[in-house]
Design a protein around this motif. Structure first.
Motif, PDB file in Angstrom:
ATOM      1  N   LEU A   1      23.888 -73.182  38.246  1.00  0.00           N
ATOM      2  CA  LEU A   1      22.675 -73.438  38.725  1.00  0.00           C
ATOM      3  C   LEU A   1      23.089 -75.106  39.552  1.00  0.00           C
ATOM      4  N   THR A   2      23.147 -74.829  40.566  1.00  0.00           N
ATOM      5  CA  THR A   2      23.100 -75.965  41.673  1.00  0.00           C
ATOM      6  C   THR A   2      22.738 -75.421  43.178  1.00  0.00           C
ATOM      7  N   PRO A   3      22.106 -77.041  43.900  1.00  0.00           N
ATOM      8  CA  PRO A   3      21.407 -76.347  44.512  1.00  0.00           C
ATOM      9  C   PRO A   3      22.678 -76.145  46.298  1.00  0.00           C
TER      10      PRO A   3
ATOM     11  N   ILE B   1      24.295 -70.368  41.453  1.00  0.00           N
ATOM     12  CA  ILE B   1      23.245 -70.038  42.296  1.00  0.00           C
ATOM     13  C   ILE B   1      22.033 -70.492  42.481  1.00  0.00           C
ATOM     14  N   SER B   2      21.583 -70.885  43.575  1.00  0.00           N
ATOM     15  CA  SER B   2      20.521 -71.831  43.981  1.00  0.00           C
ATOM     16  C   SER B   2      18.995 -71.291  43.746  1.00  0.00           C
ATOM     17  N   ILE B   3      18.133 -72.009  43.453  1.00  0.00           N
ATOM     18  CA  ILE B   3      16.653 -71.199  43.471  1.00  0.00           C
ATOM     19  C   ILE B   3      16.333 -71.768  44.983  1.00  0.00           C
ATOM     20  N   GLY B   4      16.634 -72.316  46.115  1.00  0.00           N
ATOM     21  CA  GLY B   4      15.740 -73.055  47.065  1.00  0.00           C
ATOM     22  C   GLY B   4      16.078 -74.298  47.822  1.00  0.00           C
TER      23      GLY B   4
ATOM     24  N   TYR C   1      16.292 -77.263  47.656  1.00  0.00           N
ATOM     25  CA  TYR C   1      15.415 -78.399  47.274  1.00  0.00           C
ATOM     26  C   TYR C   1      16.119 -78.742  46.287  1.00  0.00           C
TER      27      TYR C   1
ATOM     28  N   LEU D   1      15.664 -80.042  42.798  1.00  0.00           N
ATOM     29  CA  LEU D   1      15.831 -80.314  41.171  1.00  0.00           C
ATOM     30  C   LEU D   1      16.602 -81.538  39.947  1.00  0.00           C
TER      31      LEU D   1
ATOM     32  N   GLY E   1      17.306 -81.109  36.918  1.00  0.00           N
ATOM     33  CA  GLY E   1      18.146 -80.122  36.279  1.00  0.00           C
ATOM     34  C   GLY E   1      18.699 -79.128  36.724  1.00  0.00           C
TER      35      GLY E   1
ATOM     36  N   PRO F   1      15.557 -73.904  36.547  1.00  0.00           N
ATOM     37  CA  PRO F   1      16.373 -72.607  37.617  1.00  0.00           C
ATOM     38  C   PRO F   1      16.480 -71.601  37.242  1.00  0.00           C
TER      39      PRO F   1
END
Ligand code: ADE
Length: 256
Positions: free
Chosen positions: A90-92, A134-137, A139, A141, A143, A147
């Motif tokens: 999980l990463t932007p 995968i990024s959830i958006g 912006y 967070l 950590g 996500p």
């Protein structure tokens, strides 16, 4: 489905998945969720999971060794199936999460999630261990835990049997790339606001037509870019054309 989550904060996952549909899925054996504390795979006295970035700069970077060791332990446990095991960071910087990625992931029997932290994760983890980012958006967070929860929730509800038939995912917003129609329940009149007459008519064909129109109208108003990618029937296309013409007429009237 088995889900392993590598995190520095395993207790964060205790509450969100202990209720409702998710808890039922776990109790029914459809999903098993296992958190792995990255620090359990460190070997120094202080259980150091992060370190300063080479080249300088703000923040800390997650070290590669404990993450590699944790994933390798999961893979040993999984046996031959580990060959095509998705290992998701999980990463932007990842690919933007969507309903179609949720659908794709829901087809796997086993998923591994790595929750990044601080300034990020040593790039060798991304290059040589991770199979998907995968990024959830757009912006940032603090950590990857929140996500990961978002992605896991969206994936698990698509596993056959997790939702009851009355909670079918077929009619979700985004299920066919469009938004959902508006929903109403009792009472039919509330503070002077009434439910659209068609929904009380009992006429299933009329109701289906009204709902389809609402789907198109709502998507056109709120997320018009989704219509470009969706597969629309002849009547849908006619409706889009009519609504677009009406809208541009309204705008012209306003301007004049
Ligand atoms: N970690 C921090 N921000 C994130 C985001 N937007 N998506 C996925 N992982 C993240």
């Amino acid at each position: 489905m088995r889900i392993d989550i590598l995190t520095l904060f395993p207790p964060m996952f205790e509450v969100p998945f202990s209720f409702g549909i998710f808890q039922r899925a776990v109790a029914g054996g459809l999903v098993s969720l296992n958190t792995v504390d990255i620090r359990d795979y460190t070997h120094d006295k202080h259980h150091t999971a992060d370190d300063y970035p080479y080249g300088g700069g703000a923040g800390m970077v997650l070290k590669p060794e404990p993450i590699f060791e944790a994933v390798e332990a999961i893979k040993r446990d999984a046996g031959p199936e580990a060959d095509d095991l998705p290992v998701i960071l999980l990463t932007p910087q990842g690919r933007p999460f969507s309903q179609s990625i949720a659908r794709e992931l829901s087809g796997h029997r086993h998923l591994v999630f790595i929750c990044g932290h601080y300034e990020g994760v040593d790039e060798r983890v991304c290059e040589h261990l991770v199979t998907d980012e995968i990024s959830i958006g757009d912006y940032v967070l603090t950590g990857g835990e929140l996500p990961a929860m978002v992605v896991i929730d969206a994936v698990v509800r698509l596993i056959p049997g997790v939702l009851g038939s009355e909670e079918s995912p077929q009619e979700d917003s985004h299920a066919d790339g469009l938004l959902e129609y508006p929903q109403y329940t009792r009472p039919a009149g509330f503070r002077g606001w009434t439910v659209p007459e068609v929904l009380l008519s009992g006429n299933h064909a009329r109701i289906a037509k009204w709902r389809r129109e609402q789907i198109i109208k709502r998507t056109l108003e709120r997320r018009p870019e989704l219509l470009d990618k969706a597969s629309l029937g002849r009547e849908d296309k006619q409706l889009v054309k009519r609504l677009t013409t009406e809208r541009s007429q309204v705008n012209k009237d306003r301007e004049s």
